[in-house]
Scaffold this active site. Sequence first.
Site, PDB file in Angstrom:
ATOM      1  N   HIS A 156       6.801  -1.921   7.801  1.00 52.77           N
ATOM      2  CA  HIS A 156       7.402  -3.339   8.103  1.00 52.77           C
ATOM      3  C   HIS A 156       7.124  -3.497   9.800  1.00 52.77           C
ATOM      4  CE1 HIS A 156       9.153  -3.491   4.121  1.00 52.77           C
ATOM      5  NE2 HIS A 156       9.202  -2.241   4.016  1.00 52.77           N
TER       6      HIS A 156
ATOM      7  N   THR B   6      13.882  -2.686  -0.504  1.00 52.29           N
ATOM      8  CA  THR B   6      14.121  -3.908   0.369  1.00 52.29           C
ATOM      9  C   THR B   6      13.274  -4.981   0.004  1.00 52.29           C
ATOM     10  OG1 THR B   6      12.467  -3.042   2.002  1.00 52.29           O
ATOM     11  CG2 THR B   6      14.599  -2.372   2.127  1.00 52.29           C
ATOM     12  N   THR B   7      12.357  -4.873  -1.002  1.00 51.92           N
ATOM     13  CA  THR B   7      11.646  -5.695  -1.734  1.00 51.92           C
ATOM     14  C   THR B   7      12.063  -6.015  -3.269  1.00 51.92           C
ATOM     15  OG1 THR B   7       9.951  -4.510  -2.286  1.00 51.92           O
ATOM     16  CG2 THR B   7       9.711  -5.633  -0.066  1.00 51.92           C
TER      17      THR B   7
ATOM     18  N   HIS C  23       8.297   3.758   6.148  1.00 48.85           N
ATOM     19  CA  HIS C  23       9.208   4.059   4.988  1.00 48.85           C
ATOM     20  C   HIS C  23       8.358   5.111   4.178  1.00 48.85           C
ATOM     21  CE1 HIS C  23      11.811   0.173   4.657  1.00 48.85           C
ATOM     22  NE2 HIS C  23      11.958   0.801   5.579  1.00 48.85           N
TER      23      HIS C  23
ATOM     24  N   HIS D 103       1.729  -7.934   0.957  1.00 47.66           N
ATOM     25  CA  HIS D 103       3.021  -8.067   1.893  1.00 47.66           C
ATOM     26  C   HIS D 103       3.005  -6.976   2.783  1.00 47.66           C
ATOM     27  CE1 HIS D 103       4.662  -5.173  -0.898  1.00 47.66           C
ATOM     28  NE2 HIS D 103       4.136  -5.832  -1.879  1.00 47.66           N
TER      29      HIS D 103
ATOM     30  N   HIS E  80       4.405   3.019   3.661  1.00 46.96           N
ATOM     31  CA  HIS E  80       4.070   1.760   3.898  1.00 46.96           C
ATOM     32  C   HIS E  80       4.960   1.336   5.133  1.00 46.96           C
ATOM     33  CE1 HIS E  80       7.788   1.031   1.183  1.00 46.96           C
ATOM     34  NE2 HIS E  80       7.942   0.116   2.061  1.00 46.96           N
TER      35      HIS E  80
END
Length: 306
Positions: free
Chosen positions: A118, A224-225, A141, A89, A116
């Site tokens: 987004h 946020t996941t 992040h 993801h 990671h």
Amino acid sequence: MKSLISLYLLSFILHSSGSADWCYQTQVSCDGHCKGPERWSEVNADCGKARQSPINIVTKKTKLDERLTPFKFTGYQNAFESTVRNNGHSVQVNIPIAAAVSGGNLGDAYKAVQFHLHWGTDGGPGSEHTVDGEQYPMELHIVHIKQRYNRIQDASNDPSGIAVLGFFYEESNTPNEKYNQFIYALRSVQNTNGNVTLRKISLNQFILPEENMTNYYRYEGSLTTPGCTEVVVWTFFENPIPLDKEQLRAFSSLKFHDGKPMVGTFRPVQSRNGRTVYRSSGPAVLASAVLLFVSITTTCGLSHLN
């Protein structure tokens, strides 16, 4: 007959358990079984709580906090070797060295454990947080945990156990050469669990120069996941990192675990629910303090001469 029924039930159970998987909105389909962002609370109840991230930062509603002084970075300049991995993801890089951040009214020193990103689609809007409704192309992040903890799982039991430094990206006219090795590595991790070694990288090459990190926002939120655990001290820097169009588009070549293009990897903004977003004083206030000091010193000097 009983065997057929048993096989059917086993298939149904396995199929149903798969339906509990979370996914981003770009993965949701009529014939799919993953749960998009609107249904994440069905995957983990914490995703439906009141202190969720990301949020839209409304600058005129932020509150000045003079305790939000410049950060102290330790080990960010040190070179290390690690692996960039497609985890199904996002792409993630674990940080194997002693790198830490303190200051900025964090209260504790926090050690870096991974970073990671987004992103959107082909360099289009894709940041998780927004500023005055503006969605940037991508968001970085850098995840830290308090020094006393050894694992993110341990830090997740502390209301302020995790500190995330967040950076926006903007499209520039020229490539960011500091990202060349990382962007090139994406070609080798297009499929889930794909990984490749990055050599002689440092955290400093992925972020802004320190003098450009004095303006930032601070609020309390969540991962946020899923599981959306509400233990994160968020810091978001006002100045974005530049990447050119092709560098931004490179991330859209990756694939989710289901083989679909890995695009739109962001959770929609969540309600602020009365939380205050603070802003740092930045260099303007510091400059004013210096001018005030000079003025007082000069006045005292003239008074002494008289």
